[in-house]
Scaffold this motif. Structure first.
Motif, mmCIF file in Angstrom:
data_model
loop_
_atom_site.group_PDB
_atom_site.id
_atom_site.type_symbol
_atom_site.label_atom_id
_atom_site.label_comp_id
_atom_site.label_asym_id
_atom_site.label_seq_id
_atom_site.Cartn_x
_atom_site.Cartn_y
_atom_site.Cartn_z
ATOM 1 N N GLU A 134 18.465 119.915 71.341
ATOM 2 C CA GLU A 134 17.549 118.813 71.073
ATOM 3 C C GLU A 134 18.112 117.855 70.026
ATOM 4 O O GLU A 134 17.969 116.629 70.147
ATOM 5 C CB GLU A 134 16.207 119.385 70.590
ATOM 6 C CG GLU A 134 15.129 118.331 70.386
ATOM 7 C CD GLU A 134 13.820 118.948 69.950
ATOM 8 O OE1 GLU A 134 12.860 118.169 69.710
ATOM 9 O OE2 GLU A 134 13.747 120.185 69.853
ATOM 10 N N ALA A 135 18.806 118.431 68.987
ATOM 11 C CA ALA A 135 19.407 117.574 67.967
ATOM 12 C C ALA A 135 20.516 116.712 68.561
ATOM 13 O O ALA A 135 20.649 115.510 68.241
ATOM 14 C CB ALA A 135 19.948 118.441 66.825
ATOM 15 N N GLU A 136 21.347 117.362 69.422
ATOM 16 C CA GLU A 136 22.418 116.586 70.055
ATOM 17 C C GLU A 136 21.835 115.471 70.921
ATOM 18 O O GLU A 136 22.304 114.313 70.873
ATOM 19 C CB GLU A 136 23.284 117.525 70.896
ATOM 20 C CG GLU A 136 24.092 118.532 70.062
ATOM 21 C CD GLU A 136 24.843 119.510 70.931
ATOM 22 O OE1 GLU A 136 24.647 119.434 72.168
ATOM 23 O OE2 GLU A 136 25.611 120.343 70.395
ATOM 24 N N GLU A 137 20.845 115.828 71.715
ATOM 25 C CA GLU A 137 20.237 114.797 72.556
ATOM 26 C C GLU A 137 19.559 113.726 71.702
ATOM 27 O O GLU A 137 19.623 112.531 72.037
ATOM 28 C CB GLU A 137 19.219 115.447 73.495
ATOM 29 C CG GLU A 137 19.861 116.360 74.532
ATOM 30 C CD GLU A 137 18.834 117.019 75.413
ATOM 31 O OE1 GLU A 137 17.633 116.801 75.137
ATOM 32 O OE2 GLU A 137 19.214 117.732 76.372
ATOM 33 N N GLN A 138 18.948 114.148 70.584
ATOM 34 C CA GLN A 138 18.316 113.173 69.704
ATOM 35 C C GLN A 138 19.356 112.244 69.073
ATOM 36 O O GLN A 138 19.138 111.027 68.954
ATOM 37 C CB GLN A 138 17.521 113.906 68.594
ATOM 38 C CG GLN A 138 16.712 112.993 67.713
ATOM 39 C CD GLN A 138 15.551 112.356 68.453
ATOM 40 O OE1 GLN A 138 15.069 112.920 69.417
ATOM 41 N NE2 GLN A 138 15.148 111.169 68.026
ATOM 42 N N ALA A 139 20.508 112.848 68.660
ATOM 43 C CA ALA A 139 21.575 112.027 68.080
ATOM 44 C C ALA A 139 22.116 111.034 69.108
ATOM 45 O O ALA A 139 22.357 109.854 68.799
ATOM 46 C CB ALA A 139 22.703 112.927 67.562
ATOM 47 N N ALA A 140 22.328 111.536 70.343
ATOM 48 C CA ALA A 140 22.812 110.631 71.388
ATOM 49 C C ALA A 140 21.793 109.525 71.653
ATOM 50 O O ALA A 140 22.157 108.351 71.794
ATOM 51 C CB ALA A 140 23.094 111.422 72.665
ATOM 52 N N ALA A 141 20.527 109.887 71.687
ATOM 53 C CA ALA A 141 19.492 108.879 71.907
ATOM 54 C C ALA A 141 19.454 107.888 70.745
ATOM 55 O O ALA A 141 19.289 106.670 70.954
ATOM 56 C CB ALA A 141 18.135 109.565 72.079
ATOM 57 N N ASP A 142 19.610 108.407 69.482
ATOM 58 C CA ASP A 142 19.623 107.501 68.326
ATOM 59 C C ASP A 142 20.817 106.554 68.384
ATOM 60 O O ASP A 142 20.702 105.364 68.051
ATOM 61 C CB ASP A 142 19.668 108.315 67.029
ATOM 62 C CG ASP A 142 18.379 109.087 66.797
ATOM 63 O OD1 ASP A 142 17.364 108.719 67.438
ATOM 64 O OD2 ASP A 142 18.387 110.055 66.009
ATOM 65 N N ALA A 143 21.992 107.069 68.827
ATOM 66 C CA ALA A 143 23.179 106.205 68.943
ATOM 67 C C ALA A 143 22.940 105.116 69.986
ATOM 68 O O ALA A 143 23.280 103.938 69.776
ATOM 69 C CB ALA A 143 24.398 107.052 69.311
ATOM 70 N N VAL A 144 22.346 105.545 71.103
ATOM 71 C CA VAL A 144 22.062 104.551 72.149
ATOM 72 C C VAL A 144 21.075 103.512 71.632
ATOM 73 O O VAL A 144 21.253 102.298 71.844
ATOM 74 C CB VAL A 144 21.526 105.251 73.409
ATOM 75 C CG1 VAL A 144 21.029 104.241 74.422
ATOM 76 C CG2 VAL A 144 22.612 106.135 74.029
#
Length: 348
Positions: A240-250
């Motif tokens: 979830e953190a990785e997906e959240q980080a990727a979403a934040d980068a996007v």
């Protein structure tokens, strides 16, 4: 008891279906039967009332066994007077002609005879029986001996008595002997109870151990599942953190692109506004210069007196409105003085 009604010189007797009445008058039998009802003279009448119903005789007596132990015998004998006429000749069943009450106690005499006869046969059989055997099988043996002895007793048929049934209720030793006899059985019962208690405790301990093992196994399984759950939660949190980080980068890239586009649009808009303002200022300056030039040309061509008048009008427009003027005495005196001085100067 017969029901006797008294009248002067006469009496009326009314019997019951279970009482045999014998009426003798002057020594001669007049009435003999069940449930009779008749009038009689009391001075010449002899009345007998013999009950023919079944009667219960309870008896209790003591006896010695073969080992010289005292026992108490409780028995019940059911009998009836099968030959009332014979019984009336052997026992006194006469009744009072005024009250209908027996003059003697015939039933007590019968009870004494039956009790003594039964006691004789019971003592005979118990005297040859040990206490243990008497307590075990004595009731049946005593009952059979009493029934046989009473049936063979010659006095009973001679008195008109028929024995219907014999029951032996109990054979009881003395209280101390009974307690002593109860002790082994009581100890055995207590041992059985203790053994059952120990077995129940052992079963309870075994069940508790099984329950404890099941609880421990359940806890171990629960801990193992909790461990897997924690691992899965960590994996899920990391993912979830990785997906959240990727979403934040996007989202950051999109926001940066949007801000860049917004800044470019704002810059283009500012340039257009600056150009429009510059063009407007240039046009406004040109219009002002042209108007100034036209104004100067008009003033150059107008007479000086007109210019002076226009100047006065402009000054008047610039002076504020005066609603009222206050003149103090000092000011008025000064003004008059100045006016007076001016007049003298003009006259000179």
């Amino acid at each position: 008891m017969a029901d006797i009604t008294r009248r002067p010189g006469w009496r009326h007797l009314r019997g019951t279906p279970t009482a045999h009445i014998r009426y003798h008058r002057s020594g001669r039998l007049v009435h003999d039967g069940l449930g009779l009802s008749f009038w009689f003279r009391p001075l010449t009448a002899t009345l007998c009332e013999v009950p023919v119903d079944d009667r219960e005789l309870a008896m209790t007596f003591h006896a010695l066994t073969a080992d010289f132990q005292d026992v108490t015998v409780q028995a019940t004998v059911t009998y009836r007077l099968g030959d009332p006429a014979l019984a009336a000749t052997r026992l006194d069943f006469s009744i009072d002609p005024d009250t209908g009450v027996w003059r003697g106690t015939p039933l007590e005499q019968l009870a004494t005879m039956l009790t003594e006869t039964a006691q004789e046969h019971a003592l005979d059989v118990l005297a040859r029986t040990p206490l243990a055997a008497a307590l075990t099988d004595g009731v049946g043996a005593v009952r059979e001996r009493l029934a046989a002895g009473l049936a063979a007793e010659p006095r009973l048929p001679a008195t008109g008595v028929e024995v219907v049934a014999v029951r032996v209720v109990a054979l009881r030793p003395e209280p101390e002997v009974e307690r002593a006899l109860r002790t082994p059985a009581r100890e055995q019962v207590q041992q059985e109870a203790d053994r059952a208690t120990y077995e129940r405790r052992a079963v309870a301990v075994e069940r508790e151990r099984t329950i404890a093992e099941n609880e421990l196994a359940s806890r171990i399984e629960l801990a193992r599942r909790e461990e897997r759950l924690v691992e899965q939660r960590g994996t899920n949190a990391r993912r979830e953190a990785e997906e959240q980080a990727a979403a934040d980068a996007v989202r950051a890239d999109a926001e940066a692109a949007r801000m860049e586009r917004l800044a470019q649009a704002e810059a283009a808009k500012a340039v257009r506004l600056a150009r429009a303002e510059a063009e407007k200022a240039r046009e406004l300056g040109a219009a002002r210069a042209e108007a100034r030039a036209a104004w100067l040309r008009v003033h150059a061509e107008v007479d000086a007196a007109v210019l002076h008048a226009l100047t006065g009008m402009r000054l008047a427009e610039s002076v504020p409105n005066i609603d009222s003027v206050t003149i103090s005495p000092d000011v008025l005196t000064g003004l008059l003085a100045k006016l007076g001085g001016g007049s003298r100067e003009v006259g000179a």
